[in-house]
Enzyme design. Structure first.
Site, PDB file in Angstrom:
ATOM      1  N   CYS A 107     -23.352 -70.339  76.255  1.00 12.34           N
ATOM      2  CA  CYS A 107     -23.208 -71.365  77.289  1.00 12.34           C
ATOM      3  C   CYS A 107     -24.472 -72.215  77.391  1.00 12.34           C
ATOM      4  CB  CYS A 107     -22.941 -70.706  78.636  1.00 12.34           C
ATOM      5  SG  CYS A 107     -21.551 -69.576  78.641  1.00 12.34           S
ATOM      6  N   CYS A 151     -29.323 -74.565  76.266  1.00 15.16           N
ATOM      7  CA  CYS A 151     -29.374 -73.245  75.630  1.00 15.16           C
ATOM      8  C   CYS A 151     -28.687 -73.172  74.277  1.00 15.16           C
ATOM      9  CB  CYS A 151     -28.788 -72.199  76.576  1.00 15.16           C
ATOM     10  SG  CYS A 151     -29.729 -72.089  78.100  1.00 15.16           S
TER      11      CYS A 151
END
Length: 491
Positions: free
Chosen positions: A455, A135
């Site tokens: 994150c 991500c």
């Protein structure tokens, strides 16, 4: 996890025409860095090239399986690149390099950066490559761009990310794949018939994309549920934060603040101009949902988790001298970066807690210096757990080797235009959205410094001071954004 510091233009900085009159971009840079009475410090490093964010755009982020369902990843990436060109008026031949991030790769376009660039009309002489880091893939694309410019290899780089969850690759089983490959090599009809006869019904079962961390075999949602329990984050707290995200996103959307969103004509369908995952609800409705991962007592639900999303984003990063020479008014200086890794089992989602103090200390700033915070909202429980960890002296002393707590961001500065829970989270496209949002918020709110945190899978975090951590600090002209990325994969 990555952490970035940005500084945004304010107080009517000089235009490129005025820059030409002064003769040197350095004089313009000095003017930009000293016109604001609020300026705390410029974070400029003598002898180091200034790198700026000129602008950023994204396609509308849509729930997977909806309007984008019949497209391919490069279609969305191409739309974002074309939108960036239209927004900036950038000549296509002025781009030296293109870097794009993606997580779930389409096998037909494994280097989606190149395919999208060609589709968008960029010169076939412009190199393009694709990166993947869960991500924070577009974060990696942006820091790669910064590195290319800092090294003197390029003056203008386009970075971005794309994710297309409506059509993820689904493989045959391993035994079926082996049989099919052997069929291609079979020389005789008898050999082919023998191989076909070896196929069993079980061989036809498909292999769906992994929904778990490879190293721990645990799903991201399960990790978030355990983390929330470890920090005593209640279901009520998570639902309240998720509702806050949707309410703020709706307000920002209705107020026209999400100006990075470009309109996109989907072939065979209408023009799309808004994110479609923003859905303000009520606490009563959210309370009716059952746990999604740990049943029946878990607290993570569909309502307080980010949803599977299709979308693409792109940003234009340049050397300040080149940007001013071309007549651009940059939105931010990009200063530094670091990546940090943590235990992928028990600290998978705690990257912001570890990276935030690293970037602050590296930049000589404190939490109170930050005007704008943008954290990636993988799960409401993940956000709340990080905020509690940052407010805990015990956690700081026991796990971080610090004497005192990091301190949590004040909520009036935190994700005030919504976040991934409401806007959506196309894995590789989120990083550019976060950075562009901070730049716009700094300009809108008159701030100087901003901090971004995200994150990503694998438990990676950012910090320049240690080899296992990577933190990057970006500074916009007159306003600065600290950008933090921790690796967290959502499925």
């Amino acid at each position: 996890m990555a952490s970035m510091l940005l500084t945004s233009l304010r107080s009517s900085p000089l235009t490129s025409v005025q820059a030409a009159q002064f003769g040197k971009a350095s004089q313009v840079s000095a003017e930009l860095n000293n016109t604001s009475p609020k300026s705390k410090k410029t974070l400029a490093t003598p002898g180091v090239k200034n790198i700026v964010l000129v602008d950023g755009v994204r396609t509308p982020f849509l729930q997977s399986g909806t309007i984008y369902a019949n497209l391919m990843p490069h279609d969305l990436a191409r739309a974002a690149l074309q939108g960036l060109l239209n927004r900036t008026g950038l000549p296509k031949d002025a781009v030296d390099y293109i870097v794009y991030g993606t997580v779930i790769q389409e096998v037909k376009t494994s280097n989606v950066a190149r395919e999208a660039a060609l589709g968008a009309g960029f010169s076939d002489k412009t190199p393009a490559h694709t990166v993947t880091m869960a991500c924070i893939s577009s974060n990696q694309a942006m820091t790669t761009a910064v590195g290319l410019i800092a090294a003197g290899q390029c003056d203008a780089v386009v970075a971005g990310g794309v994710e297309f969850m409506s059509d993820v690759p689904i493989r045959h089983s391993r035994k079926m794949r082996k049989t099919m490959l052997s069929l291609n090599k079979a020389k005789t009809l008898g050999a082919r018939l023998s191989l076909l006869g070896s196929i069993r019904l079980a061989h036809l079962a498909p292999e769906l994309p992994a929904v778990a961390e490879f190293s721990t075999a645990e799903t991201m949602g399960h990790s978030a549920d355990r983390l929330a329990a470890a920090f005593g984050v209640s279901r009520l707290e998570q639902d309240e934060f998720a509702l806050r995200s949707h309410m703020l996103a709706k307000k920002a959307q209705d107020s026209g603040l999400l100006s990075d969103v470009i309109s996109f004509k989907v072939p065979g369908k209408d023009i799309v101009s808004k994110d479609n995952g923003i859905r303000p609800s009520t606490m009563e409705q959210m309370a009716k949902l059952k746990p999604a991962f740990i049943k029946p007592h878990g607290t993570v639900t569909a309502a307080n988790s980010s949803f599977l999303t299709d979308g693409a984003s792109a940003v234009l990063i340049m050397s300040e001298e080149k940007a001013l020479a071309m007549g651009y008014k940059p939105k931010a200086y990009l200063r530094d970066f670091v990546y940090v890794s943590q235990d992928p089992k028990d600290q998978l989602l705690l990257g912001p807690t570890y990276a935030t103090p690293k970037v602050l200390e590296k930049s000589g700033l404190t939490l109170n210096d930050i005007d704008v915070f943008e954290f990636h909202e993988a799960f409401a429980g993940q956000i709340m757990a990080n905020l509690k960890a940052m407010e805990s002296d015990w956690f700081a002393q026991t796990y971080m080797g610090r004497k005192t707590k990091v301190g949590a961001p004040p909520m009036e500065k935190f994700n005030t235009w919504g976040g991934s829970l409401s806007l959506g989270h196309p894995f590789a496209a989120t990083g550019c959205r976060l950075v562009t949002t901070v730049a716009h918020r700094l300009q809108k709110e008159g701030g100087q410094y901003g901090l971004v945190a995200a994150c990503a899978a694998g438990g990676q975090v950012c910090d320049c001071t240690k080899p296992t951590k990577h933190l990057h600090t970006w500074k916009y002209p007159h306003n600065t954004l600290l950008y933090v990325c921790c690796r967290v994969m959502l499925w």
